[in-house]
Design a protein around this motif. Structure first.
Motif, PDB file in Angstrom:
ATOM      1  N   LEU A  84      -2.855  33.787 -16.096  1.00 52.73           N
ATOM      2  CA  LEU A  84      -3.961  33.503 -17.002  1.00 52.73           C
ATOM      3  C   LEU A  84      -5.258  33.753 -16.254  1.00 52.73           C
ATOM      4  N   GLN A  86      -9.439  35.162 -20.231  1.00 49.43           N
ATOM      5  CA  GLN A  86      -8.523  34.803 -21.309  1.00 49.43           C
ATOM      6  C   GLN A  86      -8.677  33.345 -21.717  1.00 49.43           C
ATOM      7  N   SER A  87      -8.895  32.468 -20.743  1.00 46.72           N
ATOM      8  CA  SER A  87      -8.953  31.038 -21.055  1.00 46.72           C
ATOM      9  C   SER A  87     -10.294  30.640 -21.662  1.00 46.72           C
TER      10      SER A  87
END
Length: 443
Positions: free
Chosen positions: A36, A40-41
């Motif tokens: 991740l 993306q987060s």
């Protein structure tokens, strides 16, 4: 160790049989790590305040993560009748070292018969229990997956002054749990799958608005970071399929912030904001337990299994010096240009930080799991028989005292506000009881 390459050409039933017999080796279940990125987060990393005090010992290896306490009045000799301010029973078992936050002493522990993993708080002044919070009920790994010396609560709790963070192996996964200072759960997040060979040991650390954990394991190792307010996963990166047990360290070296960890046959450096690999240097061993120490513009690390090496690196990973001494469980400590070490087998060493020259070597006696700490140019370290050695952090060996604590001591001490807090075992077998012992300086 059996590896798949050695099984090529064998009949399938025989391969399956070998894998079953050697499930902790080369045929261990591999689980791909779901990486991740911060992109993306969407988690923003900010300079969030850390409100711990100078008198706190808020995490594994203390305020700077290096085992060194600020100078303060401290006892070097004590006995049960002179110097022990209080003693408090700890339920269950754990190698989680105590931390000090404000007027609380906090440890993690596990009740194996009830399958409960908990965080417990004690009053720093008298040892009375303030609260106990169960963070996992059930879900313990098989006893075959825990080293005979290990426990289900090896990891030391970390605090940012407002919250407590605990990392635990449960239900074949690593979970990170946040509590407030009254023991109320704020959030709990799964970090990822974990296939244990000898259990889980690394302790969490705090960086800006993140809490970071390591989870090297034979199923698929990783580093992961979470927003410490919300628990939202910020980033996760894969590290390979090797069981290793070291906690990460963090600091500014060579002009940049670095997240450092040993194990997997390297010392590796990552950007703590993103998890991006900055550099890695092949050294030490496949499995390590000790935490990398930052000493000025140098890094120190030791281990492990199956190889033996202590190494000093530059902030960019260049080898500066090395020797063939192994510290597997205990971590190193550096003070005033000296590197001090106590091996698992009870031999203390002192080397020059500059060039690695051995200044002295001394057999202390007994075996060691806990790591040394330094205060007032004195080293404090306890062995597995419950004896605490105090010696000078100097270029010649000088024993100051040998003090009895209990019948065993696996954890490392915490120092703060002129107190030393030890976690010890008293008795043996079914009669063994874990305790916290507070050694206080004279008023």
């Amino acid at each position: 160790m059996f590896r798949l390459t050695l099984l090529a050409g064998l009949p399938l039933p025989l391969v399956v049989s070998v894998c079953l017999l050697n499930s902790v080796a080369g045929c261990a279940k591999k689980i791909p790590v779901e990486e991740l990125s911060t992109g993306q987060s969407g988690v923003e990393i900010i300079d969030q305040a850390i409100t711990t005090k100078q008198s706190d010992w808020p995490a594994w290896r203390g305020p700077a993560g290096d085992g060194v306490a600020p100078d303060q009045p401290l006892r070097t000799t004590w006995s049960q009748s002179d110097g022990v301010a209080w003693q408090a029973n700890v339920p269950g078992r754990g190698h989680s070292s105590p931390i000090i936050v404000g007027d609380q002493v906090i440890v993690a522990t596990a009740l194996d018969d009830q399958q409960k993993q908990s965080v417990v708080s004690y009053d720093k002044h008298d040892g009375s229990e303030r609260w106990q919070t169960v963070i996992h009920d059930g879900g313990f790994p098989s006893p075959r997956s825990i080293h005979k010396k290990g426990t289900n609560a090896n990891s030391t709790v970390a605090s940012d002054g407002e919250r407590l963070f605990a990392a635990m192996l449960n239900s074949d996964k690593i979970f990170v749990t946040a509590l407030d200072l009254d023991g109320q759960q704020l959030w709990q997040q799964e970090a990822g799958a974990f296939n244990p060979k000898f259990g889980y040991a690394p302790s969490p650390l705090i960086y800006k608005s993140l809490v970071v954990i390591a989870a090297d394991n034979q199923g698929g190792g990783y580093l992961a970071a979470f927003d410490r307010t919300s628990g939202t996963p910020a980033w996760r990166i894969a590290r390979g399929n090797v069981s290793s047990y070291s906690s990460p360290a963090i600091g500014t070296i060579d002009g940049r912030e670095q997240l450092l960890i040993s194990g997997c046959d390297t010392v590796s450096s990552y950007d703590p904001s993103t998890g991006e690999l900055l550099w890695e240097t092949p050294c030490i061993a496949e499995a390590t337990c000790g935490t990398v120490v930052i000493a000025g513009d140098r890094l120190l690390a030791s281990g492990g299994y199956p190889d033996k090496e202590t190494v000093c690196l530059s902030g960019s990973g260049e080898r500066l010096w090395a020797n063939q001494v192994k510290l597997y469980e205990p971590s190193l400590v550096a003070d005033n240009g000296l590197v001090l070490a106590v091996t698992d087998g009870g031999i203390a060493y002192c080397w020059s930080l500059e060039d690695g020259e051995q200044m002295w070597r001394k057999r202390l006696g007994g075996n060691f799991s806990g790591s040394p700490v330094v205060c007032n140019d004195h080293v404090y370290v306890a062995n597995l028989s419950g004896d605490c050695f105090v010696f000078k952090a100097a270029d010649s060996y000088e024993l100051v005292a040998k003090n009895s604590l209990g019948d065993d001591c696996y954890a490392s001490p915490a120092i703060g506000d002129s107190q030393i807090i030890f976690r010890v075992g008293v008795g043996s077998g079914a009669n063994r009881q874990e305790s916290l012992i507070c050694v206080a300086a004279p008023e």
